[in-house]
Design a protein around this motif. Structure first.
Motif, PDB file in Angstrom:
ATOM      1  N   ILE A  55      15.585   5.972-148.826  1.00  0.00           N
ATOM      2  CA  ILE A  55      14.672   6.910-147.874  1.00  0.00           C
ATOM      3  C   ILE A  55      15.015   8.371-147.913  1.00  0.00           C
ATOM      4  O   ILE A  55      16.185   8.747-148.329  1.00  0.00           O
ATOM      5  CB  ILE A  55      14.903   6.438-146.617  1.00  0.00           C
ATOM      6  CG1 ILE A  55      13.737   6.741-145.450  1.00  0.00           C
ATOM      7  CG2 ILE A  55      16.166   6.764-145.802  1.00  0.00           C
ATOM      8  CD1 ILE A  55      12.559   6.118-145.823  1.00  0.00           C
ATOM      9  N   THR A  81       9.765  10.150-145.937  1.00  0.00           N
ATOM     10  CA  THR A  81       9.231   9.374-146.866  1.00  0.00           C
ATOM     11  C   THR A  81      10.211   8.796-148.186  1.00  0.00           C
ATOM     12  O   THR A  81      11.204   9.848-148.368  1.00  0.00           O
ATOM     13  CB  THR A  81       7.813   9.804-147.543  1.00  0.00           C
ATOM     14  OG1 THR A  81       8.159  11.058-148.152  1.00  0.00           O
ATOM     15  CG2 THR A  81       6.820   9.899-146.394  1.00  0.00           C
ATOM     16  N   PRO A  82      10.026   7.915-148.934  1.00  0.00           N
ATOM     17  CA  PRO A  82      11.096   7.554-149.812  1.00  0.00           C
ATOM     18  C   PRO A  82      10.947   8.509-150.912  1.00  0.00           C
ATOM     19  O   PRO A  82       9.876   9.124-151.195  1.00  0.00           O
ATOM     20  CB  PRO A  82      10.318   6.145-150.215  1.00  0.00           C
ATOM     21  CG  PRO A  82       9.382   5.552-149.312  1.00  0.00           C
ATOM     22  CD  PRO A  82       8.893   7.000-148.730  1.00  0.00           C
ATOM     23  N   VAL A 138      15.880   1.554-146.422  1.00  0.00           N
ATOM     24  CA  VAL A 138      14.470   2.045-146.500  1.00  0.00           C
ATOM     25  C   VAL A 138      13.458   1.191-145.825  1.00  0.00           C
ATOM     26  O   VAL A 138      12.494   1.157-145.085  1.00  0.00           O
ATOM     27  CB  VAL A 138      14.298   1.563-148.097  1.00  0.00           C
ATOM     28  CG1 VAL A 138      12.686   1.805-148.594  1.00  0.00           C
ATOM     29  CG2 VAL A 138      15.084   2.773-149.173  1.00  0.00           C
ATOM     30  N   ASN A 139      13.981  -0.353-145.908  1.00  0.00           N
ATOM     31  CA  ASN A 139      13.155  -1.102-145.299  1.00  0.00           C
ATOM     32  C   ASN A 139      12.905  -1.020-143.698  1.00  0.00           C
ATOM     33  O   ASN A 139      12.108  -1.401-143.110  1.00  0.00           O
ATOM     34  CB  ASN A 139      13.591  -2.669-145.466  1.00  0.00           C
ATOM     35  CG  ASN A 139      13.363  -3.064-146.891  1.00  0.00           C
ATOM     36  OD1 ASN A 139      12.532  -2.472-147.634  1.00  0.00           O
ATOM     37  ND2 ASN A 139      13.916  -4.173-147.546  1.00  0.00           N
ATOM     38  N   SER A 141      12.956   1.979-142.214  1.00  0.00           N
ATOM     39  CA  SER A 141      12.334   3.228-141.962  1.00  0.00           C
ATOM     40  C   SER A 141      11.011   3.343-141.491  1.00  0.00           C
ATOM     41  O   SER A 141      10.031   2.627-141.984  1.00  0.00           O
ATOM     42  CB  SER A 141      12.463   4.153-143.454  1.00  0.00           C
ATOM     43  OG  SER A 141      11.793   5.323-143.146  1.00  0.00           O
ATOM     44  N   LEU A 189       7.918   5.001-143.369  1.00  0.00           N
ATOM     45  CA  LEU A 189       6.948   4.196-144.403  1.00  0.00           C
ATOM     46  C   LEU A 189       5.553   4.318-144.102  1.00  0.00           C
ATOM     47  O   LEU A 189       4.501   4.154-145.113  1.00  0.00           O
ATOM     48  CB  LEU A 189       7.386   2.928-144.653  1.00  0.00           C
ATOM     49  CG  LEU A 189       8.846   2.922-145.508  1.00  0.00           C
ATOM     50  CD1 LEU A 189       9.158   1.169-145.680  1.00  0.00           C
ATOM     51  CD2 LEU A 189       9.190   3.408-146.643  1.00  0.00           C
ATOM     52  N   ALA A 248       2.382   5.999-145.632  1.00  0.00           N
ATOM     53  CA  ALA A 248       1.533   5.341-146.810  1.00  0.00           C
ATOM     54  C   ALA A 248       0.152   5.018-146.111  1.00  0.00           C
ATOM     55  O   ALA A 248      -0.782   4.825-147.002  1.00  0.00           O
ATOM     56  CB  ALA A 248       2.061   4.234-147.336  1.00  0.00           C
ATOM     57  N   VAL A 283       1.944  -0.624-148.307  1.00  0.00           N
ATOM     58  CA  VAL A 283       3.156   0.036-147.721  1.00  0.00           C
ATOM     59  C   VAL A 283       4.280  -0.513-148.945  1.00  0.00           C
ATOM     60  O   VAL A 283       5.102  -1.546-148.573  1.00  0.00           O
ATOM     61  CB  VAL A 283       3.532  -0.183-146.319  1.00  0.00           C
ATOM     62  CG1 VAL A 283       5.036   0.411-145.862  1.00  0.00           C
ATOM     63  CG2 VAL A 283       2.488   0.005-145.378  1.00  0.00           C
ATOM     64  N   ARG A 284       4.402  -0.037-150.005  1.00  0.00           N
ATOM     65  CA  ARG A 284       5.413  -0.293-151.021  1.00  0.00           C
ATOM     66  C   ARG A 284       6.129   0.998-151.159  1.00  0.00           C
ATOM     67  O   ARG A 284       5.790   1.974-151.800  1.00  0.00           O
ATOM     68  CB  ARG A 284       4.538  -0.734-152.083  1.00  0.00           C
ATOM     69  CG  ARG A 284       3.905  -2.172-151.800  1.00  0.00           C
ATOM     70  CD  ARG A 284       3.021  -2.512-152.979  1.00  0.00           C
ATOM     71  NE  ARG A 284       3.487  -2.329-154.354  1.00  0.00           N
ATOM     72  CZ  ARG A 284       3.915  -3.355-154.896  1.00  0.00           C
ATOM     73  NH1 ARG A 284       4.092  -4.459-154.309  1.00  0.00           N
ATOM     74  NH2 ARG A 284       4.560  -3.325-156.285  1.00  0.00           N
ATOM     75  N   PRO A 285       7.427   0.933-150.827  1.00  0.00           N
ATOM     76  CA  PRO A 285       8.338   2.227-151.028  1.00  0.00           C
ATOM     77  C   PRO A 285       8.265   2.818-152.423  1.00  0.00           C
ATOM     78  O   PRO A 285       8.333   3.878-152.557  1.00  0.00           O
ATOM     79  CB  PRO A 285       9.578   1.685-150.527  1.00  0.00           C
ATOM     80  CG  PRO A 285       9.325   0.586-149.688  1.00  0.00           C
ATOM     81  CD  PRO A 285       8.164  -0.130-149.839  1.00  0.00           C
ATOM     82  N   MET A 305       5.607   4.767-153.377  1.00  0.00           N
ATOM     83  CA  MET A 305       5.569   6.095-152.611  1.00  0.00           C
ATOM     84  C   MET A 305       6.242   7.380-153.271  1.00  0.00           C
ATOM     85  O   MET A 305       6.368   8.471-152.806  1.00  0.00           O
ATOM     86  CB  MET A 305       6.055   5.887-151.041  1.00  0.00           C
ATOM     87  CG  MET A 305       5.225   4.951-150.354  1.00  0.00           C
ATOM     88  SD  MET A 305       5.872   4.666-148.773  1.00  0.00           S
ATOM     89  CE  MET A 305       5.466   6.226-147.728  1.00  0.00           C
TER      90      MET A 305
END
Ligand code: LMR
Length: 465
Positions: A185, A194-195, A403-404, A406, A409, A412, A455-457, A460
């Motif tokens: 993140i 954002t990541p 990350v998950n 956050s 995200l 996106a 929504v796929r980090p 992004m």
């Protein structure tokens, strides 16, 4: 202690019998007991050794010094450069602002040592070399000290600072490559954003160091200009024709560095903008390294209650009371170095502001601060590489968890459902302690399948690829 009598234009002075210096050095020792013992950096003395040897060669080449005297001066200069005479330079930075007493210290030591090399006892018989007439021939402190400064500072920057920074740059670039697929993140304003990948984050650090290296390199042509040949006020009084060019050529040859005679000797004596300029680049590097070290220690904070996205090497026990504690000590040492360099920059700027008419009289303090910064930055860069950067590992489970979790995200979804609906999802998830996906589906803005697709980090992080 036993003494011998040395003389200068003011009369007789008692000098310790086992020392090679003369009357003017001894007067300076007695008159400036400020921060003693010796604090004049030895690198400046070595710079003097190069320039005195260069001057002897130029004076001989131009017909004003015998070969015998040239060779004696050169022999002693070589001994100084081999470190054999280090203890013969006892003076402090806090002396005359032109550095005259250090210039005379070098002249006196060369003259007395040459007397010994000629097979005579110091103080007995006619002097083999006169400190002012032979060793200081075609020179003044006003052009020798800045020349010694430039030689010392240039060498230090090339041999220590740039070498260290290049090593650190390589290590940061290698880490960036190694961690290029680790999605984490981002943070802006210290808040979730954002990541990006850890590799992208480290590529920024590597680029900062690369720009710092270029900034230093850009200043080197000015630092390569030598004042020698300007003598007292820049006019070159008491020098043979073409001496400035010839002496710079010899110094370049002896040092293996691209020194040239300064285009304008008045500037080279009265101002030290070249020192201010290169140190400005060193300050830029300090600013960069401070940012990098701060980021690294924050990323490594924890291990249980901090960000903890990276693991830094555990080099030593961190605490005398808290068992098992490991601290980011390399980051602490590096940021202290940066604080010192930024402080030195202020001293150098104040010194540089003080050129009164034909002479700047803050030479020793400017040179000493510069050399300290250049040494510290080079050493700290190497230490930071070996004991920190090269051993950094990503803490993948922690990175994934953050990350998950956050809320950012949700960004996106902007192009799919618009900023307002995306904000509603984020706000609801934050308020209810739920996930973005749960709220997106509950509010009816996105299906579970679309959410997983959109929504796929990792996707992004790729808009720059
Ligand atoms: O020492 C010198 O050569 C000159 C001195 O710095 C002065 O200008 O008074």
């Amino acid at each position: 202690m036993t003494y011998r009598i040395e003389k200068d234009t003011m009369g007789e002075v008692k000098v310790p019998a086992d020392k090679l210096w003369g009357a003017q050095t001894e007067r300076s020792r007695n008159n400036f007991k400020i921060g003693a013992p010796a604090s004049m950096p030895i690198e400046i003395i070595y710079g003097f050794a190069y320039l005195k040897k260069g001057a002897a060669y130029a004076n001989h080449e131009l017909g004003v010094l015998s070969q015998e005297k040239r060779d004696l001066i050169a022999r002693v200069c070589d001994e100084i450069l081999e470190g054999k005479l280090d203890e013969q330079f006892p003076l402090v930075i806090w002396q005359t602002g032109s550095g005259t007493q250090s210039n005379m210290n070098v002249n006196e030591v060369i003259a007395n040592r040459a007397h010994q090399l000629a097979g005579k006892k110091i103080g007995e018989g006619e002097k083999t070399l006169q400190p002012n007439d032979d060793v200081n021939k075609s020179q003044s402190s006003n052009d020798t000290f800045p020349t010694g400064m430039h030689i010392a500072c240039y060498k230090k920057v090339v041999e220590v600072t740039l070498a260290g920074l290049r090593q650190l740059h390589k290590a940061l670039a290698a880490k960036s490559e190694e961690m290029k697929d680790v999605v984490k993140i981002g943070r802006t304003h210290l808040m979730d954003a954002t990541p990006l990948t850890l590799g992208q984050e480290f590529s920024g650090y590597a680029a900062q160091v690369e720009h710092g290296i270029k900034a230093i390199e850009n200043t080197l042509p000015h630092l390569a200009e030598l004042a020698l040949g300007g003598t007292a006020v820049g006019t070159g009084l008491n020098t043979p024709k073409n001496y400035d060019v010839v002496v710079a050529k010899h110094i370049a040859e002896f040092t293996g560095l691209p020194f040239v005679t300064a285009k304008n000797k008045f500037e080279a004596l009265a101002a030290h903008d070249a020192i201010v300029e290169t140190h400005g680049a060193l300050k830029q590097v300090a600013v960069s390294l401070n940012k990098i070290a701060n980021d690294i220690r924050l990323l490594a904070s924890g291990p249980r209650s901090g960000i903890g996205e990276i693991i830094i090497p555990a080099n030593e026990p961190g605490s005398s009371i808290m068992p098992g504690k490991v601290n980011p000590t390399q980051c602490e040492a590096l940021t202290m170095v940066c604080a010192q360099v930024v402080g030195n920059d202020v001293a150098i700027a104040v010194g540089g502001m003080q050129g009164h008419f034909e002479l700047n009289v803050f030479k020793p303090v400017m040179a000493a601060n510069f050399l300290q910064s250049a040494q510290l930055l080079g050493d700290a860069a190497v230490s930071f590489d070996i004991h920190c950067v090269s051993g950094i590992e990503p803490n993948k489970p922690r990175i994934k968890e953050l990350v998950n979790n956050s809320l950012m995200l949700v960004t996106a979804l902007n192009p799919k459902i618009g900023y307002y609906k995306a904000a509603e999802i984020a706000n609801a998830a934050h308020k209810n302690g739920t996930t973005l996906k749960e709220e997106a589906v509950r509010l009816g803005y996105v299906s579970a399948e679309d959410f997983d697709k959109w929504v796929r980090p990792e996707d992004m992080t790729k808009s720059l690829d």
